[in-house]
Structure formats: C-alpha cells, structure tokens
Write a protein that holds these residues in place. Sequence first.
Motif, short mmCIF file in Angstrom:
data_model
loop_
_atom_site.label_atom_id
_atom_site.label_comp_id
_atom_site.label_asym_id
_atom_site.label_seq_id
_atom_site.Cartn_x
_atom_site.Cartn_y
_atom_site.Cartn_z
N LEU A 53 0.85 -1.19 0.00
CA LEU A 53 0.00 0.00 0.00
C LEU A 53 0.89 1.23 0.00
O LEU A 53 1.73 1.40 0.89
N LEU A 54 0.72 2.10 -0.99
CA LEU A 54 1.52 3.31 -1.11
C LEU A 54 0.63 4.52 -0.85
O LEU A 54 -0.40 4.71 -1.52
N ALA A 55 1.02 5.35 0.11
CA ALA A 55 0.31 6.59 0.42
C ALA A 55 1.21 7.74 0.00
O ALA A 55 2.24 8.01 0.63
N THR A 56 0.82 8.44 -1.09
CA THR A 56 1.73 9.38 -1.73
C THR A 56 1.46 10.84 -1.35
O THR A 56 1.43 11.72 -2.20
N GLY A 57 1.29 11.07 -0.06
CA GLY A 57 1.31 12.44 0.43
C GLY A 57 -0.03 13.06 0.72
O GLY A 57 -1.08 12.63 0.22
N ASP A 58 0.00 14.11 1.53
CA ASP A 58 -1.20 14.79 2.02
C ASP A 58 -2.17 13.79 2.65
O ASP A 58 -3.38 13.84 2.42
N LEU A 59 -1.60 12.91 3.46
CA LEU A 59 -2.46 12.03 4.26
C LEU A 59 -3.32 12.89 5.18
O LEU A 59 -4.48 12.57 5.43
N SER A 60 -2.75 13.97 5.67
CA SER A 60 -3.41 14.85 6.62
C SER A 60 -3.60 16.24 6.03
O SER A 60 -2.79 16.70 5.21
N GLN A 61 -4.65 16.92 6.47
CA GLN A 61 -4.84 18.32 6.14
C GLN A 61 -4.32 19.22 7.24
O GLN A 61 -3.79 20.30 6.97
N ASP A 62 -4.45 18.78 8.50
CA ASP A 62 -4.08 19.64 9.62
C ASP A 62 -2.79 19.21 10.32
O ASP A 62 -2.36 19.84 11.29
N GLY A 63 -2.14 18.14 9.84
CA GLY A 63 -0.87 17.72 10.41
C GLY A 63 -0.96 17.18 11.83
O GLY A 63 0.05 17.10 12.53
N SER A 64 -2.14 16.78 12.26
CA SER A 64 -2.33 16.35 13.64
C SER A 64 -1.96 14.88 13.84
O SER A 64 -2.07 14.06 12.92
N ASP A 65 -1.53 14.56 15.06
CA ASP A 65 -1.27 13.16 15.39
C ASP A 65 -2.52 12.31 15.17
O ASP A 65 -2.44 11.18 14.69
N ALA A 66 -3.68 12.86 15.53
CA ALA A 66 -4.92 12.10 15.41
C ALA A 66 -5.24 11.76 13.96
O ALA A 66 -5.79 10.70 13.67
N SER A 67 -4.90 12.65 13.04
CA SER A 67 -5.21 12.39 11.63
C SER A 67 -4.38 11.22 11.09
O SER A 67 -4.88 10.40 10.32
N TYR A 68 -3.10 11.12 11.51
CA TYR A 68 -2.27 10.01 11.05
C TYR A 68 -2.69 8.70 11.72
O TYR A 68 -2.68 7.64 11.07
N ALA A 69 -3.09 8.78 12.97
CA ALA A 69 -3.61 7.58 13.64
C ALA A 69 -4.86 7.09 12.93
O ALA A 69 -5.07 5.88 12.76
N CYS A 70 -5.69 8.01 12.50
CA CYS A 70 -6.90 7.66 11.77
C CYS A 70 -6.56 7.00 10.43
O CYS A 70 -7.16 5.99 10.05
N PHE A 71 -5.59 7.58 9.72
CA PHE A 71 -5.20 6.98 8.43
C PHE A 71 -4.71 5.55 8.63
O PHE A 71 -5.07 4.65 7.87
N GLN A 72 -3.89 5.35 9.65
CA GLN A 72 -3.42 4.00 9.96
C GLN A 72 -4.58 3.06 10.24
O GLN A 72 -4.62 1.93 9.74
N GLN A 73 -5.50 3.51 11.05
CA GLN A 73 -6.62 2.67 11.45
C GLN A 73 -7.49 2.31 10.24
O GLN A 73 -7.90 1.15 10.07
N LEU A 74 -7.77 3.29 9.38
CA LEU A 74 -8.66 3.05 8.25
C LEU A 74 -8.02 2.18 7.17
O LEU A 74 -8.73 1.53 6.40
N THR A 75 -6.70 2.19 7.09
CA THR A 75 -6.02 1.40 6.05
C THR A 75 -5.50 0.07 6.56
O THR A 75 -5.04 -0.76 5.77
N GLU A 76 -5.57 -0.15 7.86
CA GLU A 76 -5.08 -1.39 8.45
C GLU A 76 -5.73 -2.64 7.86
O GLU A 76 -5.07 -3.67 7.73
#
Length: 267
Positions: A53-76
């Motif tokens: 799985l390749l995530a090619t940037g702008d995973l987050s809009q606000d740069g928050s820790d919670a947004s990256y945790a969410c991305f991890q959770q949703l793609t797990e």
Amino acid sequence: MQFPVQSPVHVVQLSDSHLFAEAQGSLIGMNTRDSLQRVVALARREQPRVDLLLATGDLSQDGSDASYACFQQLTEPFAAQARWLPGNHDDQAAMARAAEGENLLQSVTDIGQWRVIMLNSQVVGATFGVLDSGQLSGLDQALREAPDRHCLVCLHHQPVPIDCAWMGSIGLRNADALFEVLDACPQVRALLWGHIHQEWDQARGGVRLLASPSTCIQFAPGCEDFTVSEEKPGYRWLRLHADGKIETGVSRVEDYHVRLDFNGPGY
C-alpha cells in the motif's frame, strides 16, 4: 514469508486523503474521513490481494497526530506492507510519531523483482516541491545498487506539466535534476505521484508517468484556474510483473454522492 520472485506485485495507491483530527472534518464540503473509508472499502472489494500500500502524500490536512492515527486505522484492513511519503500539507514530525516502530517511512522496499523508492519532495511552508541533494543522491544510490531490479519511483509533487495552468507553479521545481538521475538508470519503469487530485497516465521514453485521484475532492483537468470537479473519490491499482510490465488502472466510488460546499473550509 519470502515473496515469490516471479509473482506480480499487487499495489494499491491512496493519495491526498487530507484527514483532520476531528471525525467531521471536511474539505469544500466533503467529509474526508468518510470518503477515505468509502475508497478503502471499494479497494478491498476489488483487490482481494494487496502486497503493498503506497500513500503518496497529504495524508493529513491539519498535520495532527490524530489524523495520522486515523489513516493508519482506516487502512489497516489491507493487511499489507505500507509505505508513506509526505505531501505539502503533512507534518513530518507527526508522521514520524505515527510510524514509530513501523516501516511506514522506509524509503526503499524490495519486493518480488521490483524496488520501490519513496522520495520526499516537501518544502516546509510551501505548496511547491523540491528534491534536495540528499533525496537526489539517495535516489541515485538506490537505483545504482539495484541494476537488475525493475524500479518504481514515488513522490508527491508532479514533475511534468499536466495541462492545468494553475498547478504549474506548485509542482516539482527541480524536475530536470530528477530526470537526470532517472535517465541514467534504464531499470526505472514508472514514476508515480499524487498532489494533482486527478488521473494522469503518459510516457516519457520508457518510463510510465502516473498520477491518481484523491480519496476526497478532485481537481478538474485542463483548467486555467483552480477548479474542483464533481468526479468521485478513487484510488489506483498496479500490477508490477516480474518482467517489468506494468498493468494499472483507476477505480472510483461511483455510488458516492459528491456535495461540494464552497462556503466551507477550502483547500
């Protein structure tokens, strides 16, 4: 378990998810968490096997820790190796915290007969991109160390004009330096990026040039000025064959009703 070297590598690319810390965070009226969930569900239905799985940037809009945790959770649920790279909206420190103990930010991945190289084109505080000397020298080394592997190179910013005048100034500013490295290495098969929120598939010499939809809002192709289209969120799939052949396509959530709100938070 060792990857069968003659098997094709099944890849899913997700790009420009623009997640927020808040579950209701939206971009021009689109809830970006909801749209990512819908794209992931589609990809899981359509791609029973995903090796990378390749995530090619702008995973987050606000740069928050919670947004990256969410991305991890949703793609797990893909249950695949994952690799991330930063876009202009991302916070690299927060990404690193999310990736701690994982290989999410590993820049070079060998799988099957392929080497996948992830580049960081972010310029902090800017929308455009640049590959600094460290990125270029690392790319050159990664390519020269694997002359017998087919190579897929990934970054966030577009390295070629894409017929959208307004995006011309926010692409990769030193694309010539990138292509100087790539042109010296004939095993490079494709260059893959995000940022442009639309599909792109052309060739430069023997190298396939590929970009993909956002998992949220889409930019209309061929526009002089910033224009958002009502095309559906989507993803790109790739089959990287052992002989260097690439099969690829884009799939969109066709039953997703796009409701844009230009009075809400903008891009």
